[in-house]
Design an enzyme around this catalytic site. Structure first.
Site, PDB file in Angstrom:
ATOM      1  N   SER A 131     117.902  46.366 -18.393  1.00 16.76           N
ATOM      2  CA  SER A 131     118.666  46.013 -19.683  1.00 16.76           C
ATOM      3  C   SER A 131     117.771  45.032 -20.255  1.00 16.76           C
ATOM      4  O   SER A 131     117.053  44.344 -19.909  1.00 16.76           O
ATOM      5  CB  SER A 131     119.986  45.506 -19.315  1.00 16.76           C
ATOM      6  OG  SER A 131     120.734  45.342 -20.489  1.00 16.76           O
ATOM      7  N   TYR A 144     126.261  40.134 -14.975  1.00 15.49           N
ATOM      8  CA  TYR A 144     125.330  41.073 -15.276  1.00 15.49           C
ATOM      9  C   TYR A 144     124.246  40.653 -15.777  1.00 15.49           C
ATOM     10  O   TYR A 144     123.118  41.058 -15.224  1.00 15.49           O
ATOM     11  CB  TYR A 144     126.093  41.853 -16.502  1.00 15.49           C
ATOM     12  CG  TYR A 144     125.084  43.006 -17.041  1.00 15.49           C
ATOM     13  CD1 TYR A 144     125.304  44.185 -16.292  1.00 15.49           C
ATOM     14  CD2 TYR A 144     124.464  43.013 -18.345  1.00 15.49           C
ATOM     15  CE1 TYR A 144     124.387  45.470 -16.983  1.00 15.49           C
ATOM     16  CE2 TYR A 144     123.783  44.028 -18.765  1.00 15.49           C
ATOM     17  CZ  TYR A 144     123.777  45.356 -18.069  1.00 15.49           C
ATOM     18  OH  TYR A 144     123.129  46.390 -18.536  1.00 15.49           O
TER      19      TYR A 144
END
Length: 254
Positions: A131, A144
């Protein structure tokens, strides 16, 4: 691509979103694909659509069964399954533990099983869906962001350790992608990610471009390269900019 046609490919978290797009693209290029997802129905639906084999279950434990389904050899492994855990430093311990287990340790466990064969053959390809949060950081999502940094670090370690022995590693680092995970990010995602969100198929295209160029870092949003450079060049300025975004988000949420 010659490196893909006929290859045995495993894609985890492939019941939808980026994983399904990767599975479809690999199948279209002539690969023999195993579709993995925790949701057996979703895995079966994608597998039926593309003429692949569904192997549902925990991504951490799928390698041996997937290898059997492919006739004994996995050539390309896409560690795509992930969890978008929101929250701050005060998030529950189990939230942190789950994010670490899914976003990092699943990659470690898979590579432990795959590496002996790859190193013996002198060939293998490990694709990590990280990501942009792993390169930069995402507001409102400490578990995250931290674990995606870990996923990137592990992919880098694999590459620098084994590239001379034939292992190719790619780290996919998109910003917003129009998936269920983006929808679950709430107001933070709407502020930071939604305005430039892309379709999952664009992520698959970016990966295949990177494979053709033998390039580690895959940036479906090219502007992320500039953000990453700015972060490295002047960390305090970058942190101040991100803090302004954090304050804007807090104001909107309030």
């Amino acid at each position: 691509m010659s490196a893909v046609h006929g290859a045995g490919v495993v894609v985890t978290g492939a019941g939808g979103g980026i994983g399904a797009a990767l599975a479809r693209r690999f199948a279209a290029e002539g690969a023999r694909v195993v579709v993995n997802d925790l949701d057996a129905g979703k895995a079966a639906a994608v597998a039926d659509e593309i003429g692949a084999t569904a192997v549902p279950g925990d991504a951490s434990l799928v390698v041996s069964e997937a290898r059997d389904a492919l006739g004994g050899t996995v050539d390309i492994y896409c560690a795509n399954a992930g969890i978008g855990s929101g929250g701050d430093a005060f998030a529950d311990e189990d939230v942190w533990a789950t994010a670490w287990d899914v976003n990092v340790m699943a990659h470690v466990r898979a590579s432990r099983v795959l590496l002996p064969d790859w190193l013996e053959r002198g060939a293998g390809r490990f694709v990590s869906t990280v990501s942009a949060a792993g390169l930069l950081t995402m507001i409102g999502a400490a578990p995250y962001s931290v674990t995606k940094h870990g996923a990137l670090a592990y992919a880098e370690w694999l590459s620098l350790t084994y590239r001379h022995r034939g292992l190719k590693v790619h780290a996919i680092c998109p910003q917003g992608v129009r998936t269920d995970m983006l929808a679950a990010t709430g107001s933070a995602g709407e502020l930071v990610l939604t305005p430039t969100a892309i379709e999952p198929e664009a992520v698959a295209d970016a990966l295949f471009d990177a494979m053709a160029e033998d390039r580690f870092l895959v940036l479906p949003h090219p502007e992320v390269a500039g953000f990453y450079e700015a972060r490295a060049g002047d960390p305090d300025r970058w942190l101040s900019t991100m803090n302004h975004i954090q304050q804007k988000w807090e104001g909107g949420a309030g």
